[in-house]
Design an enzyme around this catalytic site. Structure first.
Site, short mmCIF file in Angstrom:
data_model
loop_
_atom_site.label_atom_id
_atom_site.label_comp_id
_atom_site.label_asym_id
_atom_site.label_seq_id
_atom_site.Cartn_x
_atom_site.Cartn_y
_atom_site.Cartn_z
N TYR A 101 0.51 -1.00 -0.07
CA TYR A 101 -0.18 -0.08 -0.08
C TYR A 101 1.07 1.43 0.06
O TYR A 101 2.17 1.54 0.28
CB TYR A 101 -1.21 -0.19 1.50
N LYS A 149 6.69 -2.25 1.99
CA LYS A 149 4.79 -0.96 2.31
C LYS A 149 4.33 -1.98 2.58
O LYS A 149 2.88 -1.88 1.14
CB LYS A 149 4.96 0.09 2.34
N GLU A 205 11.35 2.92 14.44
CA GLU A 205 10.43 3.50 13.76
C GLU A 205 8.96 3.57 14.71
O GLU A 205 8.56 2.55 15.47
CB GLU A 205 10.54 3.33 12.39
N LEU A 246 11.02 1.29 7.51
CA LEU A 246 10.19 2.18 5.85
C LEU A 246 10.87 3.46 5.44
O LEU A 246 11.80 3.92 6.52
CB LEU A 246 9.25 2.37 6.20
N1 PDD Z 1 2.90 5.08 7.29
N2 PDD Z 1 7.18 3.87 8.96
C1 PDD Z 1 6.30 2.98 8.86
C2 PDD Z 1 6.23 1.92 9.78
C3 PDD Z 1 5.19 3.48 8.19
O1 PDD Z 1 3.84 2.23 8.25
C4 PDD Z 1 5.02 4.93 7.91
C5 PDD Z 1 3.65 6.28 6.61
C6 PDD Z 1 6.08 5.66 8.12
C7 PDD Z 1 6.30 6.68 7.38
O2 PDD Z 1 6.06 6.80 5.75
P1 PDD Z 1 5.97 7.82 4.95
O3 PDD Z 1 6.78 9.22 5.58
O4 PDD Z 1 6.63 7.57 3.47
O5 PDD Z 1 4.33 8.23 4.78
C8 PDD Z 1 7.23 4.97 8.65
C9 PDD Z 1 1.41 5.35 6.85
C10 PDD Z 1 1.51 7.31 6.98
C11 PDD Z 1 0.82 5.15 7.20
O6 PDD Z 1 0.58 3.43 7.44
O7 PDD Z 1 -0.75 4.82 7.54
#
Ligand code: PDD
Length: 287
Positions: A33, A149, A182, A207
């Site tokens: 996703y 992801k 994270e 991620l």
């Molecule tokens: N989540 N780490 C994890 C485990 C994440 O699920 C996310 C983002 C991030 C930050 O990534 P980015 O800056 O590319 O959004 C780091 C999204 C927002 C979600 O699962 O809804």
């Protein structure tokens, strides 16, 4: 206003949007996703998310359902039909529908595509960012490919629920070495006691956050001291400031970890400024 969802080639009312019970995303978490922040009706950090989507699909040998251009049209159409100016757009691609079998289905099986869009009350989000949020910590218990992801988010779900129950905004995973990896849905940052901005390097099992990457570019431009290097929970506790980044929260200051105040226990000046800088940049470059 009634919500509309894109499901495998059609826009359908939210209440009727469904995938097949043998969708491999549903049965096996065999899918990936992306989440884009929507700022002023446009996609924030668009390319970074498309690039990561392509990489996630390729790492799992899932056939990309379409090129970027038509996918972008569908994301925009979902945003438009749902009248989202400030919010999020969510895209899920799975390996498709096939009789349940752990191994991959026949190569021609079309991937499933779902797109949803929702509004975010930006004023409320800004107010929350002014107050900052608490984080709790949980043991790192995820698989070894958190760089992909995937929709396999059960450890993240349990961590986030624990945070929610504790009145916190996020849970930080801490590995067996005592290093913060994270957050459940965000990347973790501190400003250490020497004033250096620290976030874990992406060679580690985390991620590769798109928000993180853009913020690093802003920090370089601003000439700030930054090290992509892991930090321990101990260092985080002694930090001057802490914050999280991600498409959901953009940049949210952290004011306590496991109930212990960070810095003065209030939002620090650097995190506050960086939130403003990131949002300005993301609005300027949104497409
Ligand atoms: N989540 N780490 C994890 C485990 C994440 O699920 C996310 C983002 C991030 C930050 O990534 P980015 O800056 O590319 O959004 C780091 C999204 C927002 C979600 O699962 O809804």
């Amino acid at each position: 206003m009634s919500r509309v969802v894109y499901v495998n080639g059609r826009f359908v009312p939210h209440g009727q949007a469904a995938v097949h019970v043998e969708d491999r995303g549903y049965q096996l978490a065999d899918g990936v996703y992306e989440v884009w922040a929507v700022l002023g009706g446009k996609l924030a950090d668009a390319s970074g998310h498309f690039e990561r989507l392509a990489r996630s699909l390729s790492e799992l040998s899932i056939t990309p359902p379409m090129e970027r251009a038509p996918l972008e049209v569908l994301l925009r159409e979902t945003i438009r039909r749902n009248h989202v100016r400030e919010g999020l757009v969510y895209l899920q691609v799975t390996r498709g529908v096939a009789p349940r079998d752990h191994a991959f289905p026949a190569p021609h099986t079309p991937p499933s595509v779902v797109i949803t869009a929702k509004r975010v009350d930006r004023a409320a989000a800004d107010a929350r960012a002014e107050r900052g949020g608490a984080v709790i910590t949980v043991p790192e218990n995820r698989w070894g490919r958190c760089d992909i992801k995937t929709v396999g988010l059960l450890p993240n779900v349990l961590a986030k629920q624990k945070a929610r129950a504790a009145g916190a905004v996020e849970a930080w995973f801490v590995d067996e070495l005592g290093l913060v990896t994270e957050g459940a849905s965000s990347n973790a940052w501190i400003i250490d006691k020497t004033g250096v901005l620290r976030t874990r390097d992406t060679q580690a099992n985390i991620l590769r956050g798109v928000t993180r990457k853009t913020l690093l570019q802003i920090l370089a431009r601003e000439g700030m001291r930054i090290e992509e290097r892991p930090f321990t929970l101990e260092e985080a506790r002694e930090a001057k400031e802490a914050f999280i980044t991600g498409a959901g929260t953009l940049l949210l200051p952290v004011v306590s970890i496991d109930g212990k105040p960070i810095g003065g226990g209030t939002v620090g000046p650097v995190a506050k400024r960086l939130r403003r800088l990131y949002i300005e940049e993301a609005r300027r470059t949104a497409v």
